[in-house]
Design a protein around this motif. Structure first.
Motif, PDB file in Angstrom:
ATOM      1  N   CYS A  71       0.817  -1.215   0.000  1.00  0.00           N
ATOM      2  CA  CYS A  71       0.000   0.000   0.000  1.00  0.00           C
ATOM      3  C   CYS A  71       0.850   1.264   0.000  1.00  0.00           C
ATOM      4  O   CYS A  71       0.487   2.261  -0.595  1.00  0.00           O
ATOM      5  CB  CYS A  71      -0.908  -0.014   1.232  1.00  0.00           C
ATOM      6  N   CYS A 108      -1.032   7.400  -1.815  1.00  0.00           N
ATOM      7  CA  CYS A 108      -0.531   6.126  -2.333  1.00  0.00           C
ATOM      8  C   CYS A 108      -1.435   5.724  -3.501  1.00  0.00           C
ATOM      9  O   CYS A 108      -2.394   6.428  -3.824  1.00  0.00           O
ATOM     10  CB  CYS A 108      -0.534   5.055  -1.247  1.00  0.00           C
ATOM     11  N   GLN A 109      -1.147   4.597  -4.110  1.00  0.00           N
ATOM     12  CA  GLN A 109      -1.897   4.250  -5.322  1.00  0.00           C
ATOM     13  C   GLN A 109      -3.357   3.941  -5.045  1.00  0.00           C
ATOM     14  O   GLN A 109      -4.181   4.011  -5.939  1.00  0.00           O
ATOM     15  CB  GLN A 109      -1.213   3.112  -6.099  1.00  0.00           C
ATOM     16  N   MET A 110      -3.687   3.581  -3.798  1.00  0.00           N
ATOM     17  CA  MET A 110      -5.083   3.296  -3.463  1.00  0.00           C
ATOM     18  C   MET A 110      -5.722   4.443  -2.700  1.00  0.00           C
ATOM     19  O   MET A 110      -6.851   4.327  -2.226  1.00  0.00           O
ATOM     20  CB  MET A 110      -5.169   2.020  -2.638  1.00  0.00           C
ATOM     21  N   MET A 112      -5.144   5.432   0.234  1.00  0.00           N
ATOM     22  CA  MET A 112      -5.306   5.207   1.664  1.00  0.00           C
ATOM     23  C   MET A 112      -4.447   6.218   2.419  1.00  0.00           C
ATOM     24  O   MET A 112      -4.896   6.861   3.361  1.00  0.00           O
ATOM     25  CB  MET A 112      -4.876   3.789   2.037  1.00  0.00           C
TER      26      MET A 112
HETATM   27 CU   LIG Z   1      -2.258   2.377  -0.395  1.00  0.00          CU
END
Ligand SMILES: [Cu+2]
Length: 121
Positions: A71, A108-110, A112
């Motif tokens: 993550c 981050c890429q998600m 979060m």
């Molecule tokens: Cu993430």
């Protein structure tokens, strides 16, 4: 009685999640001293999460990633079209010279992890 307890726990959990995702990341933010600032990447938060800098000032963001989960491996400034892979155990320096004032999220890429670069005139 059991239902009451579960509801109470549920409410406490919701309050905690709200706090975690919104309130814990608010605040006045941290100004960059000199030309660089350390940002710890751990436990689902960038610390500090709100960073103030100025237009035209080369600003080095030193990401220190402690979270080994996938993550945390990327940091993305979508508005600035910048993304980078963060290694573990060694700081990653990203130097940005902001061209305009505004607030630029980084995640981050998600999404979060969430942070914000606040660029002032
Ligand atoms: Cu993430």
């Amino acid at each position: 009685m059991g239902t009451f307890l579960l509801n109470t726990l549920g409410i406490i959990l919701i309050v905690f999640v709200v706090w975690w995702f919104w309130l814990s990341k608010k605040g006045a933010g941290t100004a960059v001293k000199g030309n660089s600032i350390d940002i710890i990447v751990d436990g689902g938060v960038y610390d500090p999460g709100v960073i103030h800098t100025k237009v035209g000032k080369p600003t080095t963001l030193r990401f220190i990633r402690k979270d080994s989960s996938p993550c945390a491996e990327k940091v993305i400034f979508s508005d600035l079209e910048i993304s980078a892979d963060l290694p573990i155990g060694q700081p990653y320096e990203l130097t940005i010279t902001p061209q305009k004032a505004g607030e630029f999220d980084f995640t981050c890429q998600m999404a979060m992890y969430r942070g914000k670069l606040v660029v002032e005139e």
